[in-house]
Design an enzyme around this catalytic site. Structure first.
Site, short mmCIF file in Angstrom:
data_model
loop_
_atom_site.label_atom_id
_atom_site.label_comp_id
_atom_site.label_asym_id
_atom_site.label_seq_id
_atom_site.Cartn_x
_atom_site.Cartn_y
_atom_site.Cartn_z
N SER A 15 44.15 101.68 45.06
CA SER A 15 44.27 100.76 46.20
C SER A 15 45.73 100.38 46.48
CB SER A 15 43.41 99.51 46.00
OG SER A 15 43.96 98.66 45.04
N ASN A 16 46.54 100.26 45.42
CA ASN A 16 47.97 100.00 45.67
C ASN A 16 48.63 101.22 46.31
OD1 ASN A 16 49.01 97.28 44.73
ND2 ASN A 16 47.67 97.87 43.03
N MET A 92 47.71 104.70 34.12
CA MET A 92 47.40 104.10 32.83
C MET A 92 47.81 104.97 31.65
SD MET A 92 46.67 101.32 33.84
CE MET A 92 45.57 99.94 34.14
N ARG A 93 49.06 105.42 31.65
CA ARG A 93 49.62 106.16 30.51
C ARG A 93 50.96 105.54 30.17
NH1 ARG A 93 47.02 109.49 27.51
NH2 ARG A 93 48.94 110.56 26.97
N LEU A 95 54.71 105.79 29.12
CA LEU A 95 55.69 106.84 29.40
C LEU A 95 56.71 106.91 28.28
CD1 LEU A 95 56.01 105.90 33.15
CD2 LEU A 95 55.08 108.06 32.27
N ASN A 109 56.83 99.65 38.68
CA ASN A 109 55.43 99.48 38.30
C ASN A 109 54.91 98.17 38.89
OD1 ASN A 109 52.98 99.86 36.75
ND2 ASN A 109 53.72 98.29 35.33
N HIS A 111 52.00 95.15 38.15
CA HIS A 111 51.16 94.63 37.08
C HIS A 111 50.52 93.32 37.57
CE1 HIS A 111 49.83 94.03 32.96
NE2 HIS A 111 50.21 92.77 33.08
N ASP A 147 55.04 97.25 30.29
CA ASP A 147 55.11 96.13 31.22
C ASP A 147 56.40 95.31 31.07
OD1 ASP A 147 52.62 96.83 32.34
OD2 ASP A 147 51.56 95.74 30.79
N GLU A 176 48.99 91.96 45.51
CA GLU A 176 49.61 93.22 45.04
C GLU A 176 49.90 94.12 46.23
OE1 GLU A 176 47.89 95.28 41.65
OE2 GLU A 176 46.84 93.48 41.03
C1 GAR Z 1 46.17 97.11 39.68
O1 GAR Z 1 45.62 95.83 39.59
C2 GAR Z 1 47.49 97.18 38.94
O2 GAR Z 1 48.24 95.99 39.03
C3 GAR Z 1 47.04 97.43 37.51
O3 GAR Z 1 45.99 98.35 37.64
C4 GAR Z 1 45.34 98.14 38.90
C5 GAR Z 1 45.26 99.46 39.62
O4 GAR Z 1 44.49 99.34 40.79
N1 GAR Z 1 48.10 97.93 36.71
C6 GAR Z 1 48.30 97.59 35.43
O5 GAR Z 1 47.56 96.86 34.82
C7 GAR Z 1 49.54 98.21 34.78
N2 GAR Z 1 49.83 97.62 33.53
P1 GAR Z 1 44.64 100.39 41.96
O6 GAR Z 1 44.38 101.76 41.33
O7 GAR Z 1 43.54 100.02 42.92
O8 GAR Z 1 46.02 100.27 42.55
#
Ligand code: GAR
Length: 217
Positions: A15-16, A92-93, A95, A109, A111, A147, A176
């Site tokens: 979604s981001n 979600m990996r 780096l 990134n 968060h 993070d 976000e």
């Molecule tokens: C989002 O809420 C993002 O902030 C989080 O994963 C979600 C991904 O949603 N990221 C983390 O937690 C990174 N540490 P999305 O795939 O819909 O963008």
């Protein structure tokens, strides 16, 4: 003027990523999405990117013997696509230090917390368990520690008494989707630079919108 080429790295919903693609649809936005890269072939975000006619690529981490080898394959592909900025969007990996160094200050990134609070996973549950009253989200430059890194933009989100992890996550996600395009714009316009572990932003006035810092223009 040529637009700033960015890549978006995803692992899931995207979604981001979609919010960034949407921002880039506006010709006056200073960036364009040159590549969406996923480490998971089943990531739903890939279909969204394809529908928007964005080049996509899958590099499966399971195909590599080490984190370093996987990251090197991503670097090769990212460099070949000519991108100047890499946006992690639910990637979600962890780096490798090498990857973070190769793309230092060209890697950001998002968060779902007001960092440095609530790094890691299960952020919404932990915020509710802890009883904090203000949640939020952060876009930051990436450093090798999870993070961690200089903060570009944050938005604060109040927590309601009857919030569940799901309702809170949804309210944070709205912000976000606002702050990620703002962060990309600040970088693409050459207005954000790291200095002493922090980010300095040129031509940045007092916040008019109290919950987003810096404010949306
Ligand atoms: C989002 O809420 C993002 O902030 C989080 O994963 C979600 C991904 O949603 N990221 C983390 O937690 C990174 N540490 P999305 O795939 O819909 O963008």
């Amino acid at each position: 003027m040529a637009r700033y080429k960015i890549a978006i790295l995803i692992s899931g919903r995207g979604s981001n990523m979609a919010a960034l693609i949407e921002a880039c649809r506006d010709e006056s936005f200073p960036a364009e999405v040159a590549l969406v890269l996923s480490n998971r072939p089943e990531a739903p975000g890939l279909e969204i990117a394809k529908a928007a006619h964005i080049p996509t690529q899958v590099i499966e981490h399971g195909d590599f013997d080490s984190r370093e080898a996987f990251d090197a394959a991503m670097t090769e592909s990212l460099a070949a696509s000519g991108v100047r900025l890499i946006c992690l969007a639910g990637f979600m990996r962890l780096l490798s230090a090498e990857f973070c160094q190769r793309w230092r200050d060209s890697l950001i990134n998002i968060h779902p917390s007001l960092l440095p609070a609530f790094k890691g996973l299960h952020v919404h549950e932990r915020m509710l368990e802890t009883g904090v009253r203000i949640a939020g989200c952060t876009v930051h430059f990436v450093r090798p520690e999870m993070d961690e890194g200089p903060i570009l933009v944050q938005a604060a989100v109040p927590i309601a008494a009857d919030d569940t992890p799901k309702t809170l996550a949804a309210r944070i996600l709205v912000q976000e989707h606002r702050i990620y395009p703002l962060a990309v714009r600040l970088i693409a316009e050459g207005r954000a630079r790291t200095a002493g572990g922090m980010v300095a932003i040129d031509n940045y006035g007092l916040p008019e919108q109290i919950l987003i810092n810096p404010p949306l223009e």
